[in-house]
Enzyme design. Structure first.
Site, short mmCIF file in Angstrom:
data_model
loop_
_atom_site.label_atom_id
_atom_site.label_comp_id
_atom_site.label_asym_id
_atom_site.label_seq_id
_atom_site.Cartn_x
_atom_site.Cartn_y
_atom_site.Cartn_z
N ILE A 217 0.99 -1.22 0.02
CA ILE A 217 0.05 -0.16 -0.14
C ILE A 217 0.96 1.13 -0.07
O ILE A 217 1.94 1.40 0.93
CB ILE A 217 -0.88 0.09 1.30
CG1 ILE A 217 -1.84 -1.20 1.27
CG2 ILE A 217 -1.92 1.12 1.40
CD1 ILE A 217 -2.88 -1.08 0.00
N HIS A 218 0.80 1.99 -1.01
CA HIS A 218 1.70 3.26 -1.05
C HIS A 218 0.93 4.57 -1.63
O HIS A 218 1.52 5.66 -1.60
CB HIS A 218 2.80 2.72 -1.58
CG HIS A 218 2.77 2.97 -3.27
ND1 HIS A 218 2.20 1.79 -3.87
CD2 HIS A 218 2.92 3.70 -4.23
CE1 HIS A 218 2.29 1.98 -5.08
NE2 HIS A 218 2.59 3.13 -5.53
N ARG A 219 -0.05 4.44 -2.24
CA ARG A 219 -0.66 5.43 -3.01
C ARG A 219 -1.34 6.58 -2.04
O ARG A 219 -1.94 6.16 -1.05
CB ARG A 219 -1.95 5.06 -3.95
CG ARG A 219 -1.48 4.32 -5.30
CD ARG A 219 -2.41 3.74 -6.04
NE ARG A 219 -3.06 5.10 -6.66
CZ ARG A 219 -2.40 5.80 -7.65
NH1 ARG A 219 -1.63 5.74 -8.19
NH2 ARG A 219 -3.44 6.69 -7.94
#
Length: 376
Positions: A217-219
């Site tokens: 998860i990074h957005r």
């Protein structure tokens, strides 16, 4: 040191001629690796520094066997506008004193649009790798980046028929557009560790094939919203299976800032992984959960099911057989639970499905076209 000072000290590293490959993030390094290899000594690698953490940048050049960048800027840490402006200024100065035969950019990052605008401003042919992607979601900064890049490019390398169609609807067609497939296919095939190495990777981390979930998860839409990030982490904890979570630096900062560290306690958290190790773990995961654009493509080569945690996607081709799109919420754990209940059947079904992203020769086609059109 000003941007001008940084560039002036490095001009000698970018001689006239050759092909400037402008990149700034981990996915660009991975997807442009094949093109850089095919260009050989003609490649001039320019790194904007959008990803400046060593674990998100230099390790990828080393692991992929690529030369380190000829030129490196330091735009990371600024706002989106700041990154684009700083990279554009630096590239303009660079190209003024050392003119490449063409500029290659990939995807939809801030480095991508800066490279395309800089090349266009200096009347240098711009090659856009992975042209024509559209999410039709104007809240995504990447959507604006990819649209601008497509409309100033001279050679648009579209991966799929869908991408070619998107360009045609915007009036971009004819000989400037070629269908190449996606460089992700050869990237996965070349970087995936051999079976014995993958077996060791799992053993080193205490994992059993098909008995764990791999998540990333990074957005910003997920990390900048405390409620969304908390929901996603809580949902990962509800999946009835061990969940391995390599933490992107942005995600780690968000977890600490929002006071969500307790939601990591039930997960197998690691630092960022190199491309080979990540693919080795992904290849044997029961399923994947991610907001990554690249993983939507990689899963079609690895034949693993993917839960895409986003509002929209620019890769609908992956949704047809390999992935589903869900917003942060109960559908994450519910979908994972349903898939885990019939995992052998699901894996067998995906093993028979073809990747929609090509045959693994995209880099070769793109470099051949660059040489033919721009005599380089």
């Amino acid at each position: 040191m000003t941007t001008t000072d940084r560039v002036s000290t490095e001009i000698a590293a970018l001689p006239d001629g050759g092909v400037a490959v402008v990149l700034g993030t981990r996915p660009e390094i991975v997807k442009l690796a094949g093109i850089i290899r095919h260009l050989g000594p003609k490649a001039r690698i320019v790194h904007t520094g959008q990803h400046y953490d060593e674990a998100m940048s230099d390790v990828f050049f080393t692991e992929l066997g690529l030369p380190l960048p000829d030129v490196r800027f330091a735009v990371g840490g600024a706002t989106r506008a700041g990154q684009i402006a700083a990279a554009l200024e630096a590239l303009d100065l660079l190209f003024a004193d050392a003119t490449p035969a063409a500029v290659v950019v990939q995807g939809d990052t801030n480095a991508t649009v800066a490279g395309a605008l800089a090349g266009n401003a200096r009347s240098i042919p711009v090659v856009h790798v992975e042209a024509g992607l559209r999410s039709f979601d104007r809240t995504m900064p990447e959507e604006h980046n990819r649209i601008v890049t497509d409309h100033v490019s001279d050679l648009l390398c579209a991966a799929t028929d869908d991408n070619v169609g998107n360009l045609a609807r915007e009036g971009i067609s004819g000989s400037s557009v070629i269908r190449t497939g996606n460089t992700v296919v050869e990237a996965v095939l070349s970087q995936l560790p051999h079976p014995a190495r993958r077996e060791r990777l799992l053993a080193e981390r205490g994992l059993v094939a098909d008995r764990y979930v791999l998540a990333t998860i990074h957005r910003p839409e997920n990390t900048d919203d405390p409620a969304a990030l908390a929901t996603i982490l809580a949902e990962l904890n509800r999946i009835p299976c061990r969940v391995v979570l390599p933490l992107h630096p942005r995600t780690l900062r968000a977890v600490e800032q929002h006071g969500l560290a307790h939601l990591l306690d039930g997960l197998a958290v690691t630092g960022p992984l190199g491309p080979s190790e990540f693919l080795g773990l992904a290849a044997h995961a029961a399923l994947l959960v991610s907001d990554s654009g690249g993983l939507q493509e990689e899963c079609t080569v690895l034949k693993r099911p993917l839960i895409v945690v986003r509002r929209s996607t620019e890769r609908p081709e992956a949704m047809r057989d390999f992935a589903v799109l869900v917003s942060p919420g109960p559908l994450i754990s519910k979908t994972a639970g349903k898939w885990l209940d019939d995992l052998p059947g699901l894996h067998a079904q995906l093993a028979r499905a073809e990747s929609p992203f090509g045959d693994g020769r995209a880099s070769e086609r793109i470099v051949a076209e660059i040489a033919r059109r721009f005599a380089c």
